[in-house]
Write an enzyme that holds these catalytic residues in place. Structure first.
Site, PDB file in Angstrom:
ATOM      1  N   MET A 184       2.736   5.991  -8.369  1.00  0.00           N
ATOM      2  CA  MET A 184       3.285   5.882  -6.973  1.00  0.00           C
ATOM      3  C   MET A 184       2.602   7.184  -6.196  1.00  0.00           C
ATOM      4  SD  MET A 184       5.470   3.622  -6.556  1.00  0.00           S
ATOM      5  CE  MET A 184       5.672   4.115  -4.857  1.00  0.00           C
ATOM      6  N   GLY A 210       4.990   2.710   4.806  1.00  0.00           N
ATOM      7  CA  GLY A 210       4.526   3.421   6.040  1.00  0.00           C
ATOM      8  C   GLY A 210       4.424   5.145   5.860  1.00  0.00           C
ATOM      9  N   ASP A 236       8.834  -5.707  -3.535  1.00  0.00           N
ATOM     10  CA  ASP A 236       9.639  -4.111  -3.852  1.00  0.00           C
ATOM     11  C   ASP A 236      11.247  -4.339  -3.871  1.00  0.00           C
ATOM     12  OD1 ASP A 236       7.645  -2.129  -3.741  1.00  0.00           O
ATOM     13  OD2 ASP A 236       7.208  -2.674  -1.746  1.00  0.00           O
ATOM     14  N   SER A 294       2.098  -5.733   0.088  1.00  0.00           N
ATOM     15  CA  SER A 294       3.554  -5.542   0.058  1.00  0.00           C
ATOM     16  C   SER A 294       4.355  -6.229   0.977  1.00  0.00           C
ATOM     17  CB  SER A 294       4.039  -3.988  -0.324  1.00  0.00           C
ATOM     18  OG  SER A 294       5.346  -3.922  -0.103  1.00  0.00           O
ATOM     19  N   ASP A 297       0.145   2.826  -5.412  1.00  0.00           N
ATOM     20  CA  ASP A 297       1.164   2.139  -4.302  1.00  0.00           C
ATOM     21  C   ASP A 297       1.752   3.143  -3.312  1.00  0.00           C
ATOM     22  OD1 ASP A 297       3.038   0.873  -2.882  1.00  0.00           O
ATOM     23  OD2 ASP A 297       4.349   0.299  -4.613  1.00  0.00           O
ATOM     24  N   GLY A 298       1.473   3.092  -2.048  1.00  0.00           N
ATOM     25  CA  GLY A 298       2.158   4.026  -1.178  1.00  0.00           C
ATOM     26  C   GLY A 298       0.829   4.763  -0.386  1.00  0.00           C
ATOM     27  N   GLY A 299       0.684   4.334   0.899  1.00  0.00           N
ATOM     28  CA  GLY A 299      -0.041   5.072   1.894  1.00  0.00           C
ATOM     29  C   GLY A 299      -1.590   4.665   1.417  1.00  0.00           C
ATOM     30  N   MET A 309      14.724  -2.901  -4.456  1.00  0.00           N
ATOM     31  CA  MET A 309      15.538  -1.721  -4.126  1.00  0.00           C
ATOM     32  C   MET A 309      16.844  -1.822  -4.193  1.00  0.00           C
ATOM     33  SD  MET A 309      13.031   0.224  -1.268  1.00  0.00           S
ATOM     34  CE  MET A 309      11.393   0.151  -1.211  1.00  0.00           C
ATOM     35  N   GLY A 355       0.935  -1.994   2.116  1.00  0.00           N
ATOM     36  CA  GLY A 355       2.128  -2.729   2.951  1.00  0.00           C
ATOM     37  C   GLY A 355       1.891  -2.769   4.562  1.00  0.00           C
ATOM     38  N   HIS A 395       3.192  -8.243  -3.754  1.00  0.00           N
ATOM     39  CA  HIS A 395       3.714  -7.206  -4.172  1.00  0.00           C
ATOM     40  C   HIS A 395       5.298  -7.267  -3.563  1.00  0.00           C
ATOM     41  CE1 HIS A 395       4.293  -3.367  -5.930  1.00  0.00           C
ATOM     42  NE2 HIS A 395       4.907  -2.853  -4.717  1.00  0.00           N
ATOM     43  N   MET A 428      12.381  -0.866  -8.118  1.00  0.00           N
ATOM     44  CA  MET A 428      12.901   0.372  -8.013  1.00  0.00           C
ATOM     45  C   MET A 428      14.342   0.466  -8.063  1.00  0.00           C
ATOM     46  SD  MET A 428      10.261   1.358  -4.742  1.00  0.00           S
ATOM     47  CE  MET A 428       9.935  -0.382  -4.655  1.00  0.00           C
ATOM     48  N   HIS A 458       8.159  -5.083  -8.025  1.00  0.00           N
ATOM     49  CA  HIS A 458       8.301  -3.551  -8.402  1.00  0.00           C
ATOM     50  C   HIS A 458       9.615  -3.047  -8.223  1.00  0.00           C
ATOM     51  CE1 HIS A 458       7.230   0.627  -6.522  1.00  0.00           C
ATOM     52  NE2 HIS A 458       7.615   0.650  -7.923  1.00  0.00           N
ATOM     53  N   GLY A 492      10.757   4.240  -2.031  1.00  0.00           N
ATOM     54  CA  GLY A 492      11.327   4.013  -0.808  1.00  0.00           C
ATOM     55  C   GLY A 492      11.389   3.527   0.313  1.00  0.00           C
TER      56      GLY A 492
HETATM   57  C1  DX5 Z   1       7.338   1.993  -1.502  1.00  0.00           C
HETATM   58  C2  DX5 Z   1       7.014   0.608  -1.973  1.00  0.00           C
HETATM   59  C3  DX5 Z   1       5.509   0.325  -1.584  1.00  0.00           C
HETATM   60  C4  DX5 Z   1       5.352   0.097   0.056  1.00  0.00           C
HETATM   61  C5  DX5 Z   1       4.123   0.530   0.439  1.00  0.00           C
HETATM   62  O1  DX5 Z   1       8.554   2.532  -2.219  1.00  0.00           O
HETATM   63  O2  DX5 Z   1       6.841   0.816  -3.328  1.00  0.00           O
HETATM   64  O3  DX5 Z   1       5.240  -0.969  -2.110  1.00  0.00           O
HETATM   65  O4  DX5 Z   1       5.609  -1.205   0.406  1.00  0.00           O
HETATM   66  O5  DX5 Z   1       3.932   0.532   1.796  1.00  0.00           O
HETATM   67  P1  DX5 Z   1       2.534   1.198   2.331  1.00  0.00           P
HETATM   68  O6  DX5 Z   1       1.487   0.586   2.201  1.00  0.00           O
HETATM   69  O7  DX5 Z   1       3.113   1.215   4.061  1.00  0.00           O
HETATM   70  O8  DX5 Z   1       2.718   2.724   2.046  1.00  0.00           O
HETATM   71 ZN    ZN Z   2       6.103  -1.221  -4.383  1.00  0.00          ZN
END
Ligand code: DX5
Ligand code: ZN
Length: 228
Positions: free
Chosen positions: A135, A143, A33, A8, A173-175, A35, A195, A31, A66, A64, A140
């Site tokens: 998710m 990290g 993002d 990401s 996606d996420g963590g 927003m 990410g 990826h 959002m 992606h 949003g």
């Molecule tokens: C969060 C994004 C993710 C984000 C993930 O809303 O959709 O794609 O970049 O970041 P990490 O991998 O650090 O959780």
């Molecule tokens: Zn994402």
């Protein structure tokens, strides 16, 4: 489909996006993002940046969105050069029509679920999609800590995909990191967004390779993989 890693760029340096795309050479997808500060409390980039990035890299773009009103905006991301476009079901007015439009324009259509959105009401929509995104943090920000309470939803989604005999991909996606990717693969995910675990590493390309090895080994042992 063998496990894929999608770094990401939210965790990359936005002033050097073309170089940051090269830094993860070998990644399956990039990826992106998007927003809008309405659907999520953060603001990133839009169609013109995706257009430039698509020209600057050979790695296919996984956008992606959002954002509010994806029905209006998502098709423009296909035109901008995204090979896969994900909209949030919580924001879409007509998800079936939108998925069909994305596909008709030539991209893979994907739908995302926030942590509190269940998969079950959308079982009948699955054949309209090329990928479902679960998710594993509140969308949003990069990290954030992985929500392991999402693992049962990943498992149930994988079961629904098998029940309907679909080829669709299941993205998380996420963590996602070296310490959480194996649980995701075991539960049924096959596309992994990372990410901070990639761009926070000393060698991002090596981090992609290591995550992919971990995910592939874990999925080979997983019960959901055909032939087990
Ligand atoms: C969060 C994004 C993710 C984000 C993930 O809303 O959709 O794609 O970049 O970041 P990490 O991998 O650090 O959780
Ligand atoms: Zn994402």
């Amino acid at each position: 489909m063998p496990a894929q890693i999608n770094p990401s760029i939210l965790s990359a340096d936005f002033a050097r996006l073309a170089d940051e795309a090269k830094a993860v050479h070998g990644a399956d997808w990039l990826h992106v993002d998007v927003m809008d500060n309405h659907f999520v409390p953060n603001l990133t980039l839009g169609v013109p940046v995706v257009e430039s990035l698509a020209r600057a890299t050979d790695t296919p773009l996984d956008c992606h969105l959002m954002i509010e009103d994806p029905d209006r905006w998502a098709p423009q991301y296909v035109e901008a050069g995204a090979s896969s476009v994900t909209f949030h079901v919580e924001a879409a007015a007509a998800p079936v029509r939108l998925a069909r439009e994305i596909r008709a324009k030539g991209a893979r259509a994907s739908m995302a679920l926030k942590p509190a959105t269940p998969i079950e009401p959308y079982e009948d929509l699955l054949p309209e999609l090329d990928m479902l995104l679960i998710m594993t943090v509140e969308p949003g920000f990069g990290g954030q800590a992985f929500l392991d309470i999402m693992l049962p939803k990943i498992r149930r989604t994988r079961e629904l995909i098998a029940k309907h005999g679909l080829e669709m991909w299941l993205q998380v996606d996420g963590g996602v990191s070296a310490s959480t990717i194996e649980q995701c693969a075991d539960a049924g995910a096959d596309v992994f967004v990372a990410g901070s675990a990639v761009y926070g590493a000393e060698d991002p390309a090596e981090a992609v390779r290591a995550l992919r090895d971990q995910a592939r080994t874990a999925s080979e042992k997983a019960s959901w993989v055909c032939g087990h």
